[in-house]
Motif scaffolding. Structure first.
Motif, PDB file in Angstrom:
ATOM      1  N   LEU A   1       0.407   8.557   7.597  1.00  0.00           N
ATOM      2  CA  LEU A   1      -0.277   9.514   6.539  1.00  0.00           C
ATOM      3  C   LEU A   1       0.081   9.283   5.443  1.00  0.00           C
ATOM      4  CD1 LEU A   1      -2.259  11.869   9.190  1.00  0.00           C
ATOM      5  CD2 LEU A   1      -3.013   9.873   7.903  1.00  0.00           C
ATOM      6  N   LYS A   2       1.531   9.845   5.407  1.00  0.00           N
ATOM      7  CA  LYS A   2       1.900  10.323   4.154  1.00  0.00           C
ATOM      8  C   LYS A   2       2.179   8.759   2.361  1.00  0.00           C
ATOM      9  CE  LYS A   2       6.530  12.509   2.726  1.00  0.00           C
ATOM     10  NZ  LYS A   2       7.442  12.834   2.436  1.00  0.00           N
ATOM     11  N   TYR A   3       2.312   8.209   3.918  1.00  0.00           N
ATOM     12  CA  TYR A   3       2.014   6.741   2.719  1.00  0.00           C
ATOM     13  C   TYR A   3       1.034   5.891   2.572  1.00  0.00           C
ATOM     14  CZ  TYR A   3       7.507   8.723   2.591  1.00  0.00           C
ATOM     15  OH  TYR A   3       8.440   8.842   3.060  1.00  0.00           O
ATOM     16  N   THR A   4       0.728   5.919   3.700  1.00  0.00           N
ATOM     17  CA  THR A   4       0.271   4.598   3.975  1.00  0.00           C
ATOM     18  C   THR A   4      -1.945   5.559   2.947  1.00  0.00           C
ATOM     19  OG1 THR A   4       1.226   3.571   6.086  1.00  0.00           O
ATOM     20  CG2 THR A   4      -1.259   2.726   4.758  1.00  0.00           C
ATOM     21  N   LEU A   5      -1.597   6.466   3.609  1.00  0.00           N
ATOM     22  CA  LEU A   5      -3.035   7.246   3.168  1.00  0.00           C
ATOM     23  C   LEU A   5      -2.996   7.358   1.033  1.00  0.00           C
ATOM     24  CD1 LEU A   5      -5.879   8.277   3.484  1.00  0.00           C
ATOM     25  CD2 LEU A   5      -4.759  10.903   4.316  1.00  0.00           C
ATOM     26  N   THR A   6      -2.388   8.238   1.305  1.00  0.00           N
ATOM     27  CA  THR A   6      -1.145   8.745  -0.157  1.00  0.00           C
ATOM     28  C   THR A   6      -2.081   6.679  -0.815  1.00  0.00           C
ATOM     29  OG1 THR A   6      -0.117  10.525   0.417  1.00  0.00           O
ATOM     30  CG2 THR A   6      -0.020   9.815  -1.575  1.00  0.00           C
ATOM     31  N   GLY A   7      -0.901   5.839  -0.859  1.00  0.00           N
ATOM     32  CA  GLY A   7      -1.550   5.143  -1.192  1.00  0.00           C
ATOM     33  C   GLY A   7      -2.772   3.901  -1.361  1.00  0.00           C
ATOM     34  N   PHE A   8      -3.261   4.414  -0.712  1.00  0.00           N
ATOM     35  CA  PHE A   8      -4.585   3.713  -0.618  1.00  0.00           C
ATOM     36  C   PHE A   8      -5.268   4.566  -0.960  1.00  0.00           C
ATOM     37  CE2 PHE A   8      -8.482   3.557   1.148  1.00  0.00           C
ATOM     38  CZ  PHE A   8      -9.337   2.435   1.210  1.00  0.00           C
ATOM     39  N   LEU A   9      -4.905   5.980  -1.485  1.00  0.00           N
ATOM     40  CA  LEU A   9      -6.226   6.977  -1.696  1.00  0.00           C
ATOM     41  C   LEU A   9      -5.684   7.213  -3.573  1.00  0.00           C
ATOM     42  CD1 LEU A   9      -6.587  10.304   0.311  1.00  0.00           C
ATOM     43  CD2 LEU A   9      -8.231   8.195  -0.289  1.00  0.00           C
ATOM     44  N   LEU A  10      -4.767   6.602  -3.855  1.00  0.00           N
ATOM     45  CA  LEU A  10      -3.777   6.896  -5.417  1.00  0.00           C
ATOM     46  C   LEU A  10      -5.062   5.076  -6.069  1.00  0.00           C
ATOM     47  CD1 LEU A  10      -0.345   7.867  -5.515  1.00  0.00           C
ATOM     48  CD2 LEU A  10      -2.242   8.801  -6.257  1.00  0.00           C
TER      49      LEU A  10
ATOM     50  N   VAL B   1       0.866  -0.706   0.125  1.00  0.00           N
ATOM     51  CA  VAL B   1       0.066  -0.288   0.186  1.00  0.00           C
ATOM     52  C   VAL B   1       0.909   1.092  -0.134  1.00  0.00           C
ATOM     53  CG1 VAL B   1      -1.861   1.410   1.499  1.00  0.00           C
ATOM     54  CG2 VAL B   1      -1.267  -0.979   0.791  1.00  0.00           C
ATOM     55  N   ASN B   2       1.937   1.404   0.861  1.00  0.00           N
ATOM     56  CA  ASN B   2       2.968   2.656   0.862  1.00  0.00           C
ATOM     57  C   ASN B   2       4.110   2.404  -0.158  1.00  0.00           C
ATOM     58  OD1 ASN B   2       2.121   2.780   3.707  1.00  0.00           O
ATOM     59  ND2 ASN B   2       3.655   1.781   4.240  1.00  0.00           N
ATOM     60  N   ALA B   3       4.174   1.115  -1.305  1.00  0.00           N
ATOM     61  CA  ALA B   3       4.613   1.438  -2.128  1.00  0.00           C
ATOM     62  C   ALA B   3       3.552   2.318  -3.461  1.00  0.00           C
ATOM     63  CB  ALA B   3       5.130  -0.030  -2.895  1.00  0.00           C
ATOM     64  N   THR B   4       2.071   2.033  -3.065  1.00  0.00           N
ATOM     65  CA  THR B   4       2.188   2.682  -4.446  1.00  0.00           C
ATOM     66  C   THR B   4       2.051   4.393  -4.242  1.00  0.00           C
ATOM     67  OG1 THR B   4      -0.055   1.104  -4.506  1.00  0.00           O
ATOM     68  CG2 THR B   4      -0.556   3.379  -5.110  1.00  0.00           C
TER      69      THR B   4
END
Length: 159
Positions: A62-71, A42-45
């Motif tokens: 928030l920076k990596y996980t939330l961004t990856g999930f939303l993308l 998820v973070n990698a996304t």
């Protein structure tokens, strides 16, 4: 399905959300199996926004996980829009059976894979390939196909 979600946009949002949750959950389970971290794929996304450093992140943020999930979620809604426009109106008859919606979901998902890994620049790939095996990628895209078709099948079952 209520009136509000019966239109094209509503169907797209529901199908895209189901597909997004299915792909995120499948990627997380594969991440746990292959990297010992549910959140690594998820973070990698989020490499799309934050660069390759995102693919090295294993913990929640928030920076990596939330961004990856939303993308990922935005991408599955995009593909759901294609599915709902091209496949679902023609799959609406009960007499049609399962073949058309399932094959349509497989075709749209195959298009997503080709686009993700052969047509877009590397910066815009899902990023899962940075942490997961090809086998896991196939399972994730399979989950996306199931997610795309799930809303329509559930609706047909209720009618």
């Amino acid at each position: 399905m209520n009136q509000q979600t019966s239109g094209y946009l509503g169907r797209t949002l529901v199908s895209g959300t189901i597909a997004g949750l299915a792909t995120a959950a499948t990627a997380a389970l594969a991440g746990k199996r292959e990297t010992t971290s549910y959140l690594a794929p998820v973070n990698a996304t989020s490499h799309i926004a934050w660069g390759d450093i995102a693919a090295t992140q294993d913990g929640p943020s928030l920076k990596y996980t939330l961004t990856g999930f939303l993308l990922n979620h935005a991408a599955t809604i995009f593909w759901a829009a294609a599915y709902e426009k091209l496949v679902e109106p023609r799959a609406g008859d009960r007499d049609d059976g399962l073949m058309r919606p399932v094959l349509g979901a497989v075709a749209v998902t195959a298009g997503a894979y080709v686009t993700d890994y052969y047509l877009v620049p590397r910066r815009f790939t899902p990023g899962w390939e940075k942490r997961l095996s090809g086998r896991s990628l196939a399972v994730i895209y399979g989950a996306m196909a199931l997610g795309l078709v799930a809303r329509g099948l559930a609706q047909r079952r209720r009618t």
